[in-house]
Structures are given as structure tokens and as C-alpha cells.
Motif scaffolding. Structure first.
Motif, short mmCIF file in Angstrom:
data_model
loop_
_atom_site.label_atom_id
_atom_site.label_comp_id
_atom_site.label_asym_id
_atom_site.label_seq_id
_atom_site.Cartn_x
_atom_site.Cartn_y
_atom_site.Cartn_z
N LEU A 172 50.12 41.89 41.77
CA LEU A 172 50.21 42.15 40.57
C LEU A 172 50.06 44.06 39.77
N ARG A 173 51.63 44.45 39.08
CA ARG A 173 51.32 45.36 38.87
C ARG A 173 50.07 46.05 37.28
N GLY A 174 49.28 46.39 37.76
CA GLY A 174 48.41 46.42 36.23
C GLY A 174 47.02 46.05 37.30
N VAL A 175 47.06 45.30 37.94
CA VAL A 175 45.20 44.62 38.54
C VAL A 175 45.08 46.12 39.77
N VAL A 176 43.77 46.70 39.15
CA VAL A 176 43.53 48.06 39.49
C VAL A 176 42.28 47.28 40.55
N ALA A 177 42.34 45.88 40.94
CA ALA A 177 41.15 46.12 41.41
C ALA A 177 41.08 44.10 42.22
N VAL A 178 40.81 43.81 42.82
CA VAL A 178 39.90 41.73 42.80
C VAL A 178 38.46 42.33 44.12
N GLU A 179 37.97 41.04 43.06
CA GLU A 179 37.13 40.69 43.91
C GLU A 179 36.82 39.75 44.31
N SER A 180 36.36 39.19 45.27
CA SER A 180 36.25 37.85 45.40
C SER A 180 34.36 37.21 45.29
N GLY A 181 34.18 36.54 45.16
CA GLY A 181 32.98 36.40 44.89
C GLY A 181 33.20 34.48 44.65
N TYR A 182 31.91 34.45 44.26
CA TYR A 182 31.23 32.78 43.65
C TYR A 182 31.21 33.50 41.97
N SER A 183 31.25 32.21 41.76
CA SER A 183 30.14 32.00 40.34
C SER A 183 30.15 30.67 39.77
N ASN A 184 29.39 30.29 38.36
CA ASN A 184 29.26 29.21 37.59
C ASN A 184 28.65 28.05 38.58
N GLY A 185 27.38 28.64 39.04
CA GLY A 185 26.23 27.72 40.85
C GLY A 185 25.18 27.89 39.51
N HIS A 186 23.74 27.60 40.17
CA HIS A 186 22.52 27.59 40.15
C HIS A 186 21.98 28.34 40.68
N ASP A 187 22.65 28.36 41.88
CA ASP A 187 21.58 29.53 43.17
C ASP A 187 21.40 31.11 42.81
#
Length: 177
Positions: A21-36
Motif C-alpha cells: 500500500l502507498r503511504g505504508v513505510v514499514a510493516v513488522e510482524s510480531g506478537y501482542s496482547n499476551g501475557h508472556d
């Protein structure tokens, strides 16, 4: 620059879509909203951490709006299946929008309400909207995975159709060149 974080099943799929997509300068895969405090791919996939597979999108809001990102996000995954996308099953594959501020939260909730009222989906939308918490980047080999492995089985049969769908539905939002 602004940031947005989305969970829509396997992060390889969502990452590949947003990278185009235009305007997207970076995309990073990750993990969120967990407890570890230190999630690994293996622990997340085993359902041990409570994290969702997510992509963190850095974007220029003068070129693409948060609402436009939401439109793309909802078009390329199924927001009506709880803890699954296709054959990917588990809480790590839930549909979620993890917000960076109150404005994003309100925009996301309003957008979901509009979708629900439009009857586009036959089943209720189960997408979770919550503040971003406990985010961790995924291991290096997950970053830009589709770009590096377009012919790998999962990429060819699951990721590529989502990328093609986003290109077909949103030609005006595509990156040029």
C-alpha cells in the motif's frame, strides 16, 4: 508518521497485503496482547502466551488514512470467525485491532459498527479492539516472509490470494512502482 497494529490470522498474510500500500513505510510482524514477557513463535503457536500474531504498520497519514487501513484489513480476513482464519486455528490467529491511542479505538469501533449495520457479513463480527500491549517483534525469519518465499506452499495457496484480492479491491491504494 503514525502506527497501527492489526491481527488477522497468520502475520505473513497481513504483512504482505500492507507492504503493497502507498503511504505504508514499514510493516513488522510480531506478537501482542499476551501475557508472556518474551514470546517465541513456538510458544505463541502452542497457545501458551496469549499473544496474537500481528503486524505493526508505520504509515504516512497524509498518503493513506487509518480508516483506509481498516477497510483493507477487513477486506482481506474473516472478522467473523473466533480464533481462526481458514485452517489456522488458535487464539494467536484471532481478529484484533490493537490501538495506539483513543482516536484509533473510536475510529475502529465506529467502523465495526458501520460494517455490522451494513449486513455485509452473515455472522457477527468478533474482532477485538483493545489498546496495544506487550508487543514484541517476531523473529527475523518471519519479516517480509512472503516476499522472500512466494512459492512456498502456504504462501502460494494462502498468502498470494489475499494479496491478489487486496490489489483487485484497492487499486487506488497501491504503491506505485
Amino acid at each position: 508518521m503514525s502506527e497501527a497494529t492489526f491481527a488477522g490470522g497468520c502475520f505473513w498474510c497481513v504483512e504482505a497485503v500492507f507492504l503493497g500500500l502507498r503511504g505504508v513505510v514499514a510493516v513488522e510482524s510480531g506478537y501482542s496482547n499476551g501475557h508472556d514477557p518474551a514470546p517465541t513463535y513456538e510458544a505463541v503457536c502452542a497457545g501458551e502466551t496469549g499473544h496474537a500474531e500481528v503486524v505493526r504498520v508505520r504509515f504516512d497519514p497524509t498518503q493513506i488514512s487509518y480508516r483506509q487501513l481498516l477497510e483493507v484489513f477487513f477486506a482481506v480476513h474473516d472478522p467473523t470467525t473466533l480464533n481462526r482464519q481458514g485452517n489456522d486455528v488458535g487464539t494467536q490467529y484471532r481478529s484484533g485491532i490493537y490501538t495506539h491511542d483513543a482516536q484509533q479505538a473510536q475510529t475502529a469501533r465506529d467502523f465495526i459498527e458501520q460494517l455490522a449495520m451494513s449486513s455485509i457479513y452473515e455472522r457477527p463480527i468478533v474482532t477485538e479492539v483493545a489498546p496495544l500491549s506487550n508487543y514484541h517483534p517476531a523473529e527475523a525469519y518471519h519479516q517480509r516472509y512472503f516476499e522472500q518465499h512466494p512459492h512456498q506452499g502456504y504462501c502460494a495457496f494462502v498468502v498470494a490470494p489475499k494479496v491478489d484480492k487486496s490489489r483487485r479491491l484497492f487499486p487506488d491504494l497501491l504503491r506505485q512502482g
